[in-house]
Write a protein that holds these residues in place. Structure first.
Motif, short mmCIF file in Angstrom:
data_model
loop_
_atom_site.label_atom_id
_atom_site.label_comp_id
_atom_site.label_asym_id
_atom_site.label_seq_id
_atom_site.Cartn_x
_atom_site.Cartn_y
_atom_site.Cartn_z
N ASP A 1 12.82 4.47 45.10
CA ASP A 1 13.45 4.89 46.35
C ASP A 1 13.09 3.94 47.48
N ILE A 2 11.83 3.58 47.59
CA ILE A 2 11.35 2.69 48.65
C ILE A 2 12.00 1.31 48.52
N LEU A 3 11.96 0.75 47.32
CA LEU A 3 12.47 -0.59 47.12
C LEU A 3 13.99 -0.65 47.24
N ALA A 4 14.68 0.37 46.74
CA ALA A 4 16.14 0.40 46.81
C ALA A 4 16.60 0.50 48.26
N THR A 5 15.87 1.24 49.08
CA THR A 5 16.23 1.37 50.48
C THR A 5 16.21 0.02 51.17
N ASN A 6 15.26 -0.83 50.81
CA ASN A 6 15.15 -2.15 51.42
C ASN A 6 16.28 -3.08 51.00
N ARG A 7 16.95 -2.77 49.91
CA ARG A 7 18.13 -3.56 49.52
C ARG A 7 19.38 -3.10 50.26
N ASN A 8 19.24 -2.05 51.08
CA ASN A 8 20.39 -1.50 51.81
C ASN A 8 21.55 -1.20 50.86
N LEU A 9 21.23 -0.53 49.76
CA LEU A 9 22.25 -0.24 48.76
C LEU A 9 23.12 0.95 49.14
N ASN A 10 22.71 1.68 50.17
CA ASN A 10 23.47 2.86 50.61
C ASN A 10 23.65 3.87 49.49
N GLU B 1 11.31 3.51 57.36
CA GLU B 1 11.77 4.28 58.51
C GLU B 1 13.15 4.88 58.24
N ARG B 2 14.00 4.07 57.61
CA ARG B 2 15.34 4.55 57.29
C ARG B 2 15.28 5.69 56.28
N GLY B 3 14.38 5.54 55.27
CA GLY B 3 14.24 6.59 54.27
C GLY B 3 13.76 7.89 54.88
N MET C 1 -6.91 3.18 54.93
CA MET C 1 -5.99 2.07 55.10
C MET C 1 -5.21 2.22 56.40
N GLY C 2 -5.93 2.62 57.45
CA GLY C 2 -5.29 2.73 58.74
C GLY C 2 -4.19 3.77 58.70
N ASP C 3 -3.01 3.43 59.23
CA ASP C 3 -1.92 4.39 59.24
C ASP C 3 -0.89 4.07 58.18
N LYS C 4 -1.35 3.69 56.99
CA LYS C 4 -0.44 3.55 55.86
C LYS C 4 -0.13 4.96 55.39
N ASP C 5 0.83 5.57 56.08
CA ASP C 5 1.00 7.00 55.95
C ASP C 5 2.15 7.44 55.07
N LEU C 6 2.95 6.55 54.58
CA LEU C 6 4.15 6.99 53.90
C LEU C 6 4.11 6.80 52.41
N ILE C 7 3.14 6.07 51.93
CA ILE C 7 3.03 5.84 50.50
C ILE C 7 1.58 6.01 50.09
N SER C 8 1.34 6.66 48.97
CA SER C 8 -0.02 6.90 48.53
C SER C 8 -0.69 5.61 48.10
N LYS C 9 -2.01 5.60 48.14
CA LYS C 9 -2.76 4.43 47.71
C LYS C 9 -2.49 4.12 46.24
N ARG C 10 -2.28 5.15 45.46
CA ARG C 10 -2.00 4.92 44.03
C ARG C 10 -0.72 4.11 43.85
N ILE C 11 0.30 4.44 44.64
CA ILE C 11 1.56 3.71 44.54
C ILE C 11 1.40 2.29 45.07
N LEU C 12 0.66 2.12 46.17
CA LEU C 12 0.40 0.79 46.70
C LEU C 12 -0.31 -0.07 45.66
N LYS C 13 -1.29 0.52 44.99
CA LYS C 13 -2.05 -0.22 43.98
C LYS C 13 -1.15 -0.62 42.82
N THR C 14 -0.25 0.28 42.45
CA THR C 14 0.70 -0.03 41.38
C THR C 14 1.63 -1.16 41.79
N LEU C 15 2.09 -1.13 43.04
CA LEU C 15 2.97 -2.20 43.52
C LEU C 15 2.28 -3.55 43.49
#
Length: 286
Positions: A186-195, A240-242, A1-15
């Protein structure tokens, strides 16, 4: 999957399955991830593309774009992705969804109309999705997605604690499953900028943070290195922030433990992603 380097394929599939089931109302039976990258003069990548099978329906392609900011040209980007998918898979119908998770009011259109072209895709505005409705599901996948929804006046920390408490009760000592769901949260919460630091919240629930940390010796390479630039405009900023915040501190903590065990600094640097100079500085620190 190119440089999809931060999340495993299993998690992507689950998402993909979670978005389809709990946000789009598509009871997916099977999911097979596809590479969303297409080369023109520049590389253009769809966030998530999967071959899916629905009950009593022909297979189709599911294309998901996740956005955390409003882009006036988004309909044209979506059409561009669609044309690429149709050229590569002319015999398969395509379902397109734009999931908006930004803080501002959604202003992006769901398509456009020209004299001879009428184009539409589906838009899901997470501001309109009741997080309590997702938390009320008997499914941990829905609980995790609740962090993107409307908190209805609840404090972010209360929502996070509710999700983590349920995950802890559901999985108990099943650390691999618990780790996967914590990663997604963790990934999704970071995108909400919940700090909020998810791992600090885990400590408050008496969960072993080191066993759930992103950088775990011999079991993961960071986050297996990637979601394609962080789900483009959507998850990109959060990932990136995470990496810049949470992962750095977790990497340092693990590096200290390894130094205490007498491991070589160069090897520790390769495992944790820290520079050799940082590892040496940790070793010399009292």
């Amino acid at each position: 999957m190119g440089d999809k380097d931060l999340i495993s394929k299993r998690i992507l599939k689950t998402l993909v399955r979670d978005f389809a089931t709990y946000l789009f109302g598509l009871p997916v039976v099977e999911v097979a991830l596809l590479d969303g990258e297409r080369q023109r003069i520049e590389a253009r990548r769809a966030d998530l593309v999967a071959h899916i099978t629905l009950p009593d329906a022909d297979p189709c392609l599911l294309h998901i774009e996740v956005q955390n900011d409003n882009q006036a040209l988004m309909p044209y980007r979506m059409l561009r992705y669609l044309s690429d998918l149709l050229l590569d898979h002319p015999d398969l119908p395509v379902r397109q969804y734009l999931v908006y998770i930004g803080q501002e009011r959604l202003t992006m259109a769901d398509g456009f109309d020209l004299p001879d072209v009428h184009y539409r895709y589906r838009v899901v505005d997470m501001h309109t999705v009741d997080c309590d409705a997702l938390l009320g599901q008997e499914a941990p996948d829905a609980w995790v997605l609740a962090v993107l929804g409307d908190f209805k006046g609840r404090l972010p920390r209360d929502v996070i604690h509710s999700i983590l408490t349920r995950l802890k009760e559901r999985f108990g000592d099943d650390l691999p499953s618990l780790r996967d769901y914590v990663e997604m949260l963790d990934i999704l919460a970071t995108n909400r900028n919940l700090n909020l630091d998810i791992h600090e919240e885990l400590k408050m629930l008496n969960l072993d943070v080191e066993q759930l940390a992103t950088y775990r010796l011999g079991l993961e390479k960071g986050r297996e290195q990637g979601l394609e630039q962080g789900l483009e405009q959507g998850l990109e900023k959060g990932l990136e922030r995470g990496l810049a915040q949470g992962a750095l501190e977790r990497g340092r903590a693990i590096a200290r433990n390894l130094l205490d065990q007498g491991m070589e600094p160069a090897w520790i640097a390769s495992v944790t992603g820290l520079s050799l100079a940082e590892v040496e500085a940790l070793r010399n620190r009292p």
